[in-house]
Design a protein around this motif. Structure first.
Motif, PDB file in Angstrom:
ATOM      1  N   GLN A 165      56.651  29.348 111.953  1.00 49.54           N
ATOM      2  CA  GLN A 165      57.867  28.863 111.323  1.00 49.54           C
ATOM      3  C   GLN A 165      58.779  30.020 110.979  1.00 49.54           C
ATOM      4  O   GLN A 165      58.341  31.151 110.823  1.00 49.54           O
ATOM      5  CB  GLN A 165      57.520  28.103 110.043  1.00 49.54           C
ATOM      6  CG  GLN A 165      57.100  26.665 110.286  1.00 49.54           C
ATOM      7  CD  GLN A 165      57.180  25.836 109.029  1.00 49.54           C
ATOM      8  OE1 GLN A 165      57.114  26.357 107.932  1.00 49.54           O
ATOM      9  NE2 GLN A 165      57.323  24.541 109.207  1.00 49.54           N
TER      10      GLN A 165
ATOM     11  N   HIS B 295      61.752  31.046 108.211  1.00 47.27           N
ATOM     12  CA  HIS B 295      62.338  30.692 106.927  1.00 47.27           C
ATOM     13  C   HIS B 295      63.588  31.533 106.707  1.00 47.27           C
ATOM     14  O   HIS B 295      63.570  32.749 106.914  1.00 47.27           O
ATOM     15  CB  HIS B 295      61.329  30.953 105.815  1.00 47.27           C
ATOM     16  CG  HIS B 295      61.800  30.550 104.455  1.00 47.27           C
ATOM     17  ND1 HIS B 295      62.239  29.285 104.163  1.00 47.27           N
ATOM     18  CD2 HIS B 295      61.917  31.260 103.303  1.00 47.27           C
ATOM     19  CE1 HIS B 295      62.581  29.226 102.888  1.00 47.27           C
ATOM     20  NE2 HIS B 295      62.410  30.405 102.351  1.00 47.27           N
TER      21      HIS B 295
ATOM     22  N   GLY C 214      59.000  35.062 108.459  1.00 45.54           N
ATOM     23  CA  GLY C 214      58.031  34.126 109.009  1.00 45.54           C
ATOM     24  C   GLY C 214      57.380  34.675 110.258  1.00 45.54           C
ATOM     25  O   GLY C 214      57.327  35.886 110.467  1.00 45.54           O
TER      26      GLY C 214
ATOM     27  N   SER D  58      66.546  27.202 113.340  1.00 41.85           N
ATOM     28  CA  SER D  58      66.310  27.018 111.911  1.00 41.85           C
ATOM     29  C   SER D  58      67.619  27.112 111.138  1.00 41.85           C
ATOM     30  O   SER D  58      68.535  27.854 111.532  1.00 41.85           O
ATOM     31  CB  SER D  58      65.352  28.098 111.390  1.00 41.85           C
ATOM     32  OG  SER D  58      64.131  28.077 112.102  1.00 41.85           O
TER      33      SER D  58
ATOM     34  N   GLN E 215      69.343  26.865 103.534  1.00 42.16           N
ATOM     35  CA  GLN E 215      69.597  25.792 102.582  1.00 42.16           C
ATOM     36  C   GLN E 215      71.067  25.685 102.204  1.00 42.16           C
ATOM     37  O   GLN E 215      71.492  24.691 101.622  1.00 42.16           O
ATOM     38  CB  GLN E 215      68.751  26.006 101.310  1.00 42.16           C
ATOM     39  CG  GLN E 215      69.307  27.028 100.324  1.00 42.16           C
ATOM     40  CD  GLN E 215      69.122  28.476 100.758  1.00 42.16           C
ATOM     41  OE1 GLN E 215      68.520  28.763 101.797  1.00 42.16           O
ATOM     42  NE2 GLN E 215      69.628  29.395  99.957  1.00 42.16           N
TER      43      GLN E 215
END
Length: 120
Positions: A1, A3, A26, A109, A112
């Motif tokens: 993953q 991040h 990650g 990815s 936020q």
């Protein structure tokens, strides 16, 4: 993953400057490209700027000459230097990466988001 952690947003007066950061971490083999997008209330998310692993950049017309995208030497952190900010730059800014993981899987990815508010 993969991040992503974004930082650097905030409130600034028109004409001011901000620098956004996006740090990727990650199971990363390589970051292929990184980009910044933004979404204002009631509007679609739009590309602001992007940078490839080779350093080639692309900018939306509405930020050319005001914003600069860059990456650190390791290539896992991207920055968006924003100058001459306008009230219409107010939006949530998102970082996006295209990466290859250590398992050789290609992933897209998103961070936020970080709020940028420009007052008139």
């Amino acid at each position: 993953q993969v991040h992503l952690v974004e930082s650097g947003g905030g409130l600034v007066q028109a004409g001011g400057s901000l620098r956004l950061s996006c740090a990727a971490s990650g199971s990363i083999f390589a970051i292929n490209d990184m980009g910044w997008y933004r979404q204002a209330p009631g509007k679609q998310r739009e590309l602001v700027a992007s940078i490839t692993s080779g350093g080639s950049t692309n900018y939306a017309d509405f930020v050319k000459g005001r914003f600069t995208i860059s990456r650190d030497n390791a290539g896992n952190t991207a920055y968006l230097h924003m100058n001459s900010l306008k009230p219409e730059d107010t939006a949530v800014y998102y970082c996006k990466t295209g990466a290859t993981t250590t398992s050789r899987v290609r992933l897209v990815s998103w961070g936020q988001g970080t709020q940028v508010t420009v007052s008139s």
